[in-house]
Design a protein around this motif. Structure first.
Motif: not given
Length: 358
Positions: A304-311, A63-66, A295-299
């Protein structure tokens, strides 16, 4: 690290006192040093920030790394369009009439903790160019706390701490306000994280927080499936793997297609109605965020905020109300949206949340 912050810090393991040794700076403004517990355990102070959490190969470390990766990519969340969207959403959910009203509300608090402040993005949405309140402390588990310090430190706030939200380095009843925007669900237990926040809240103080809402079965399955595929990947690789999902969201949005679901589908928890195709996918199939004004990177940042954190726990309204009742929180405002629940609650009595881990 200012003396104002140092006086508030305790050993998060047992609540014991900490002895400060200064390597660079002064007792009143520590740049580097260490905080030493009675048993000899030490916590470093680097760049003026006390560090109670070091990234470890655990889910909390993930979580910290993400979040450290996400918030240090400042090119992915600072456009005027994203700022305007964030301000509108904050005001709407927390029940304020304007960003100015929200700022005045927080500035009136004697002592405020921004729990899980990340890179200071949300705080800079409502905070003025100069902090006009009393004590304000930002805390985050990740190295994004350094971004927050760079962004908000010049505004005259009290300080920043790198620590685990489940093991806060503050005594009970330290703060009159605890603000946790989209944070509690990114821990091993949303309920335990809320209890940790309540422990440091003064009786009569206000807790403000936002947590995810449980979705229908297709969306829940897909969310967990994608998360399992990428949570163990380095953030850079996970970011790359998610780009096709963001592009799919863009394609669906640009199709400008509407569909009509003639009847409720209780088995899939899909209500009848007319939907834009992208929004139908977003709420009922997979989170494929897309906003054409950004822009694309903000979307991509939002997906990413939703999918990558383990919790990334999702809750029901019953869960939220039950936890607040158990912890002595009286809900004075609850905004329920498809995305989640936003709560403002007052601590009326002494909650039964336990003490420090032993």
């Amino acid at each position: 690290m200012r003396e104002e912050l140092r006086r508030l810090l305790i050993d998060p393991r047992d609540g014991g006192a900490l002895e400060l040794t200064v390597a660079d700076g002064t007792v009143g403004e520590v740049v580097t040093g260490r905080l030493r517990a009675a048993d000899g355990h030490e916590y470093p102070v680097r760049a003026g920030i006390p560090r109670f959490f070091e990234t470890a190969p655990t889910l909390q470390g993930q979580t910290s790394g993400s979040f450290g990766y996400k918030w240090t990519r400042t090119d992915t969340y600072l456009s005027p369009a994203m700022r305007a969207m964030g301000q509108r959403w904050l005001v709407e959910r927390y029940g304020f009439g304007s960003i100015e009203e929200m700022r005045r509300h927080f500035e009136a608090s004697p002592a405020m903790l921004d729990l899980g402040c990340g890179g200071g993005y949300t705080a800079q949405l409502w905070m003025g160019e100069r902090w006009a309140g009393q004590t304000w402390i930002g805390l985050d588990i990740s190295e994004a706390i350094d971004v927050a310090a760079q962004r908000l430190g010049p505004r005259g706030v009290s300080g920043f701490v790198q620590a685990d939200g489940l093991h806060l380095p503050f005594a009970a009843a330290t703060f009159s306000t605890v603000f946790a925007e989209g944070v509690l669900h990114h821990t091993p237990s949303t309920r335990d994280a809320l209890a940790s926040a309540v422990r440091v809240l003064r009786p009569g103080g206000e807790a403000l927080f936002y947590v995810y809402r449980r979705k229908g079965p297709i969306r829940e399955f897909v969310d967990d499936h994608v998360r399992r595929q990428i949570a163990d990947l380095p953030p850079e690789e996970a970011w790359r793997r998610l780009e096709p999902l963001t592009r799919l969201g863009q394609v669906l949005a640009e199709a400008h297609v509407t569909i009509t679901i003639p009847d409720d589908i209780p088995l899939l928890e899909i209500p009848a109605g007319t939907y834009d195709l992208q929004r139908f996918f977003y709420w009922h199939v997979a989170k494929l965020f897309w906003n054409a004004d950004m822009p694309f990177e903000e979307n991509q940042h939002i997906n990413f905020d939703w999918y990558h954190p383990a919790f990334a726990h999702r809750q029901s309204e019953e869960d939220v109300r039950t936890w607040c009742a158990e912890l002595g929180l009286r809900i004075v405002h609850l905004d329920a949206q498809e995305s989640g629940y936003t709560v403002r609650a007052i601590l009326d009595g002494q909650p039964g949340h336990g003490g420090y881990p032993r």
